[in-house]
Scaffold this motif. Structure first.
Motif, PDB file in Angstrom:
ATOM      1  N   SER A 188       0.856  -1.189   0.000  1.00  0.00           N
ATOM      2  CA  SER A 188       0.000   0.000   0.000  1.00  0.00           C
ATOM      3  C   SER A 188       0.888   1.234   0.000  1.00  0.00           C
ATOM      4  O   SER A 188       2.083   1.160   0.320  1.00  0.00           O
ATOM      5  CB  SER A 188      -0.895   0.022   1.247  1.00  0.00           C
ATOM      6  OG  SER A 188      -0.067   0.193   2.389  1.00  0.00           O
ATOM      7  N   GLY A 189       0.275   2.371  -0.309  1.00  0.00           N
ATOM      8  CA  GLY A 189       1.021   3.617  -0.273  1.00  0.00           C
ATOM      9  C   GLY A 189       1.562   3.899   1.123  1.00  0.00           C
ATOM     10  O   GLY A 189       2.683   4.383   1.282  1.00  0.00           O
ATOM     11  N   THR A 190       0.753   3.597   2.116  1.00  0.00           N
ATOM     12  CA  THR A 190       1.177   3.807   3.505  1.00  0.00           C
ATOM     13  C   THR A 190       2.470   3.053   3.790  1.00  0.00           C
ATOM     14  O   THR A 190       3.413   3.593   4.371  1.00  0.00           O
ATOM     15  CB  THR A 190       0.053   3.330   4.455  1.00  0.00           C
ATOM     16  OG1 THR A 190      -1.108   4.132   4.213  1.00  0.00           O
ATOM     17  CG2 THR A 190       0.454   3.445   5.906  1.00  0.00           C
ATOM     18  N   VAL A 210       5.593   4.554   2.003  1.00  0.00           N
ATOM     19  CA  VAL A 210       6.127   5.744   2.678  1.00  0.00           C
ATOM     20  C   VAL A 210       6.981   5.325   3.877  1.00  0.00           C
ATOM     21  O   VAL A 210       8.058   5.874   4.117  1.00  0.00           O
ATOM     22  CB  VAL A 210       4.968   6.678   3.116  1.00  0.00           C
ATOM     23  CG1 VAL A 210       5.458   7.757   4.069  1.00  0.00           C
ATOM     24  CG2 VAL A 210       4.295   7.299   1.887  1.00  0.00           C
ATOM     25  N   TYR A 243      -1.066  14.544   3.105  1.00  0.00           N
ATOM     26  CA  TYR A 243      -1.381  13.183   3.557  1.00  0.00           C
ATOM     27  C   TYR A 243      -0.369  12.204   2.981  1.00  0.00           C
ATOM     28  O   TYR A 243      -0.093  12.224   1.780  1.00  0.00           O
ATOM     29  CB  TYR A 243      -2.794  12.815   3.077  1.00  0.00           C
ATOM     30  CG  TYR A 243      -3.256  11.431   3.492  1.00  0.00           C
ATOM     31  CD1 TYR A 243      -3.494  11.140   4.831  1.00  0.00           C
ATOM     32  CD2 TYR A 243      -3.466  10.426   2.542  1.00  0.00           C
ATOM     33  CE1 TYR A 243      -3.936   9.870   5.220  1.00  0.00           C
ATOM     34  CE2 TYR A 243      -3.911   9.162   2.917  1.00  0.00           C
ATOM     35  CZ  TYR A 243      -4.146   8.894   4.260  1.00  0.00           C
ATOM     36  OH  TYR A 243      -4.577   7.642   4.644  1.00  0.00           O
ATOM     37  N   HIS A 244       0.136  11.345   3.845  1.00  0.00           N
ATOM     38  CA  HIS A 244       1.100  10.336   3.387  1.00  0.00           C
ATOM     39  C   HIS A 244       0.733   8.965   3.938  1.00  0.00           C
ATOM     40  O   HIS A 244       1.614   8.176   4.285  1.00  0.00           O
ATOM     41  CB  HIS A 244       2.514  10.724   3.824  1.00  0.00           C
ATOM     42  CG  HIS A 244       2.945  12.047   3.299  1.00  0.00           C
ATOM     43  ND1 HIS A 244       3.310  12.249   1.979  1.00  0.00           N
ATOM     44  CD2 HIS A 244       3.023  13.274   3.894  1.00  0.00           C
ATOM     45  CE1 HIS A 244       3.620  13.525   1.788  1.00  0.00           C
ATOM     46  NE2 HIS A 244       3.446  14.168   2.928  1.00  0.00           N
ATOM     47  N   GLY A 245      -0.569   8.695   4.034  1.00  0.00           N
ATOM     48  CA  GLY A 245      -1.014   7.417   4.583  1.00  0.00           C
ATOM     49  C   GLY A 245      -1.466   7.576   6.018  1.00  0.00           C
ATOM     50  O   GLY A 245      -1.256   8.615   6.646  1.00  0.00           O
ATOM     51  N   ASP A 295       4.467  15.570  -1.165  1.00  0.00           N
ATOM     52  CA  ASP A 295       3.619  15.237  -2.309  1.00  0.00           C
ATOM     53  C   ASP A 295       3.625  16.497  -3.173  1.00  0.00           C
ATOM     54  O   ASP A 295       2.961  17.488  -2.839  1.00  0.00           O
ATOM     55  CB  ASP A 295       2.200  14.915  -1.818  1.00  0.00           C
ATOM     56  CG  ASP A 295       1.220  14.767  -2.979  1.00  0.00           C
ATOM     57  OD1 ASP A 295       1.570  15.104  -4.121  1.00  0.00           O
ATOM     58  OD2 ASP A 295       0.085  14.336  -2.715  1.00  0.00           O
ATOM     59  N   ASN A 344      -3.994  15.682  -1.718  1.00  0.00           N
ATOM     60  CA  ASN A 344      -5.111  15.572  -0.779  1.00  0.00           C
ATOM     61  C   ASN A 344      -5.406  16.883  -0.069  1.00  0.00           C
ATOM     62  O   ASN A 344      -6.167  16.915   0.887  1.00  0.00           O
ATOM     63  CB  ASN A 344      -4.801  14.477   0.247  1.00  0.00           C
ATOM     64  CG  ASN A 344      -4.632  13.136  -0.421  1.00  0.00           C
ATOM     65  OD1 ASN A 344      -5.606  12.519  -0.834  1.00  0.00           O
ATOM     66  ND2 ASN A 344      -3.394  12.682  -0.567  1.00  0.00           N
ATOM     67  N   ASP A 359       6.323  11.774  -2.578  1.00  0.00           N
ATOM     68  CA  ASP A 359       5.212  10.837  -2.400  1.00  0.00           C
ATOM     69  C   ASP A 359       4.309  10.975  -3.625  1.00  0.00           C
ATOM     70  O   ASP A 359       3.544  11.921  -3.759  1.00  0.00           O
ATOM     71  CB  ASP A 359       4.453  11.173  -1.105  1.00  0.00           C
ATOM     72  CG  ASP A 359       3.290  10.202  -0.876  1.00  0.00           C
ATOM     73  OD1 ASP A 359       2.936   9.447  -1.812  1.00  0.00           O
ATOM     74  OD2 ASP A 359       2.733  10.213   0.236  1.00  0.00           O
ATOM     75  N   VAL A 419       2.054   8.675  -4.610  1.00  0.00           N
ATOM     76  CA  VAL A 419       1.049   7.610  -4.537  1.00  0.00           C
ATOM     77  C   VAL A 419      -0.168   7.962  -5.402  1.00  0.00           C
ATOM     78  O   VAL A 419      -0.727   7.097  -6.075  1.00  0.00           O
ATOM     79  CB  VAL A 419       0.670   7.322  -3.064  1.00  0.00           C
ATOM     80  CG1 VAL A 419      -0.563   6.440  -2.972  1.00  0.00           C
ATOM     81  CG2 VAL A 419       1.848   6.654  -2.358  1.00  0.00           C
ATOM     82  N   ILE A 420      -0.551   9.223  -5.430  1.00  0.00           N
ATOM     83  CA  ILE A 420      -1.624   9.630  -6.346  1.00  0.00           C
ATOM     84  C   ILE A 420      -1.036  10.103  -7.682  1.00  0.00           C
ATOM     85  O   ILE A 420      -1.496   9.716  -8.749  1.00  0.00           O
ATOM     86  CB  ILE A 420      -2.508  10.725  -5.724  1.00  0.00           C
ATOM     87  CG1 ILE A 420      -3.434  10.086  -4.679  1.00  0.00           C
ATOM     88  CG2 ILE A 420      -3.338  11.455  -6.808  1.00  0.00           C
ATOM     89  CD1 ILE A 420      -4.498  11.001  -4.107  1.00  0.00           C
ATOM     90  N   LYS A 437      -1.458   3.010  -5.841  1.00  0.00           N
ATOM     91  CA  LYS A 437      -2.644   3.267  -6.657  1.00  0.00           C
ATOM     92  C   LYS A 437      -2.458   2.878  -8.124  1.00  0.00           C
ATOM     93  O   LYS A 437      -2.499   1.699  -8.456  1.00  0.00           O
ATOM     94  CB  LYS A 437      -3.068   4.722  -6.493  1.00  0.00           C
ATOM     95  CG  LYS A 437      -3.434   5.027  -5.008  1.00  0.00           C
ATOM     96  CD  LYS A 437      -4.288   6.227  -4.858  1.00  0.00           C
ATOM     97  CE  LYS A 437      -4.459   6.626  -3.397  1.00  0.00           C
ATOM     98  NZ  LYS A 437      -5.802   6.470  -2.888  1.00  0.00           N
TER      99      LYS A 437
HETATM  100  C1  LIG Z   1      -0.208  11.024  -1.384  1.00  0.00           C
HETATM  101  C2  LIG Z   1      -0.588   9.752  -0.685  1.00  0.00           C
HETATM  102  N1  LIG Z   1       0.333   9.076   0.001  1.00  0.00           N
HETATM  103  C3  LIG Z   1       0.053   7.920   0.620  1.00  0.00           C
HETATM  104  C4  LIG Z   1      -1.225   7.394   0.593  1.00  0.00           C
HETATM  105  C5  LIG Z   1      -1.524   6.104   1.285  1.00  0.00           C
HETATM  106  O1  LIG Z   1      -1.771   5.107   0.349  1.00  0.00           O
HETATM  107  P1  LIG Z   1      -2.652   3.831   0.739  1.00  0.00           P
HETATM  108  O2  LIG Z   1      -4.047   4.288   0.929  1.00  0.00           O
HETATM  109  O3  LIG Z   1      -2.476   2.903  -0.422  1.00  0.00           O
HETATM  110  O4  LIG Z   1      -2.062   3.279   1.991  1.00  0.00           O
HETATM  111  C6  LIG Z   1      -2.221   8.070  -0.106  1.00  0.00           C
HETATM  112  C7  LIG Z   1      -3.602   7.560  -0.153  1.00  0.00           C
HETATM  113  O5  LIG Z   1      -4.525   8.177  -0.588  1.00  0.00           O
HETATM  114  C8  LIG Z   1      -1.905   9.280  -0.757  1.00  0.00           C
HETATM  115  O6  LIG Z   1      -2.839   9.975  -1.426  1.00  0.00           O
END
Ligand SMILES: Cc1ncc(COP(=O)(O)O)c(C=O)c1O
Length: 436
Positions: free
Chosen positions: A125-127, A130, A153-155, A217, A222, A250, A252-253, A278
């Protein structure tokens, strides 16, 4: 594909979803599997089929989907190439916890797409991505602290889920959820995004302050989708180099969404590490930390990287297939075309509201902005909720957060239909003065 669109004037019954939500709440905490989904108005949509840019609810009603799984479905739902790749693997193997060739086949495609990327680690996962990125940065620098940006937001992990509120401006990280360990956020230093002078001030003291990494990010995905100010990322890069700090994007998006080569392709700055999730896997659970070999190869020299599900064959088959689709010539041009068409279409409707809502957009990712600068009338706080409750009942699904995701499968016809639906909802709001 057959279309079962309802006539604009006859809103859909969402009763089956309502009932399903009530039943889910009796067994699943909060009735949703990820907290923010509960914010969908009037209640979460329950879906039992998804294909291309569309989903179908429990009654079989069809919706144009701008949720796109909250970002992953960049090639649409159940893209035949992804499905075929996954279906080829499943009867052969699922989880093996051993080496398999998809590990490097998928990795090679990702490294080819991301400028400056030399190596990667698979995570789920993104979380998680990170977290491992921060660990690599700390190991590489021998320092502990991380500079992050207010509202970014970073998870959901305790160590980064901090200072999320618009009013959180102090350098000291603020807890953003009940139950969060205050110890976990002691390593964070928080600052304002896009302020070069603040970055210079804080990073100028990086050694004394023990700062290992800048975690950013670069489009604030977010927090309103705010592109970097001219020169900002370049200056962060210089400051990180000067003061021995690891620069982590980051993505992830942003990754594979705003461009195939993500932030670096679009804004020309190469970080030391990036996190991807994602869209990397087109709808399957897989993420990665990608970047400099010298940092990532620390996993051979004392940095622990673990995870039972990391790099599982099914998800990596999806990564490989998704990357193959995204590497086809013209894909991002088509995404840009339909996304720009969407943005101008919805703006023509938003202009009918006195507070003139608008949107910000980078590539196939957009965000609703409740009112334009200088609008004479302030937008009601719940305007997006009202709009999206109305569109959902007419077959168009948006995220409750205001983020909007398009895919390679959205067509101009989908957009035309969306603009009609939105127009009907907005005209209803305009007609009902008390809604304004
Ligand atoms: C910029 C960013 N980093 C990290 C995450 C966390 O990713 P995940 O939901 O896959 O754990 C998200 C989730 O929306 C995100 O938008």
């Amino acid at each position: 594909m057959t279309s079962s669109y309802q006539r604009l004037s006859s809103p859909l019954s969402l009763d089956a979803s309502h009932e399903a939500f009530e039943r889910t709440k009796r067994s699943v905490g909060g009735g949703v599997s990820s907290g923010m989904r509960a914010a969908t108005k009037p209640h979460p949509l329950f879906v039992n089929r998804a294909a291309g840019a569309h989903v179908w609810d429990l009654d079989g009603a069809e919706f144009i989907d701008y949720v796109m799984a909250w970002g992953p479905s960049i090639v649409g739902h159940s893209h035949p190439h992804v499905v075929e790749a996954v279906m080829e693997v499943i009867p052969r193997m699922q989880m093996v916890g051993m080496g398999h060739t998809l590990e490097y086949e998928a990795a090679e495609l990702v490294l080819e797409a991301v400028p400056g990327a030399e190596r990667l680690l698979w995570t789920n996962s993104g979380t998680e991505a990170v977290q491992i990125a921060l660990r690599l940065a700390r190991a590489g620098t021998g320092r502990s602290k991380v500079l992050k940006f207010t509202r970014s937001y970073h998870g959901w992990h305790d160590s980064v889920y901090a200072s999320m509120g618009a009013d959180h401006t102090a350098e000291k990280a603020m807890r953003s959820t009940a139950g969060q360990s205050l110890n976990a956020i002691r390593d964070l230093v928080v600052t304002e995004y896009n302020s070069i002078s603040e970055a210079e001030r804080i990073l100028g003291e990086a050694r004394e302050r023990d700062i290992a990494a800048v975690l950013i990010d670069p489009i604030m995905s977010n927090a309103g989708l705010i592109p970097p100010a001219p020169g900002y990322l370049e200056r962060l890069r210089e400051l990180c180099d000067e003061h021995g700090v690891v620069l982590i994007f980051d993505q992830v998006i942003a990754g594979f969404r705003i461009a195939r080569g993500g932030v670096t392709e679009r804004y020309g700055v190469t970080p030391d590490l990036s996190t991807f999730g994602k869209a990397i896997a087109g709808g399957f659970s897989q993420s990665a930390v990608v970047g400099k070999a010298a940092l990532i190869d620390q996993v051979q020299h004392g940095v622990s990287h673990a995870g039972t599900y990391n790099g599982n064959p099914v998800a990596l088959a999806a990564v490989k297939a998704t990357q193959e689709i995204l590497a086809e010539p013209g894909v991002y041009d088509r995404l840009e075309d339909v996304s720009a068409y969407f943005q101008s279409g919805v703006q023509s409707v938003f202009d009918r509201l006195p507070y003139r809502p608008t949107s910000r957009r980078v590539g196939s990712f957009a965000t609703f902005v409740p009112q334009s600068d200088g609008a004479a009338v302030a937008a009601p706080a719940d305007i997006w909720d009202r709009i999206t409750a109305g569109t959902l009942a007419r077959g168009v699904a948006f995220l409750p957060t205001g983020k909007i995701f398009l895919s390679t499968e959205h067509t101009r016809a989908d957009v035309d239909r969306t603009v009609d639906v939105l127009g009907e909802v907005v005209d209803g709001l305009v007609g009902n003065a008390s809604s304004l």
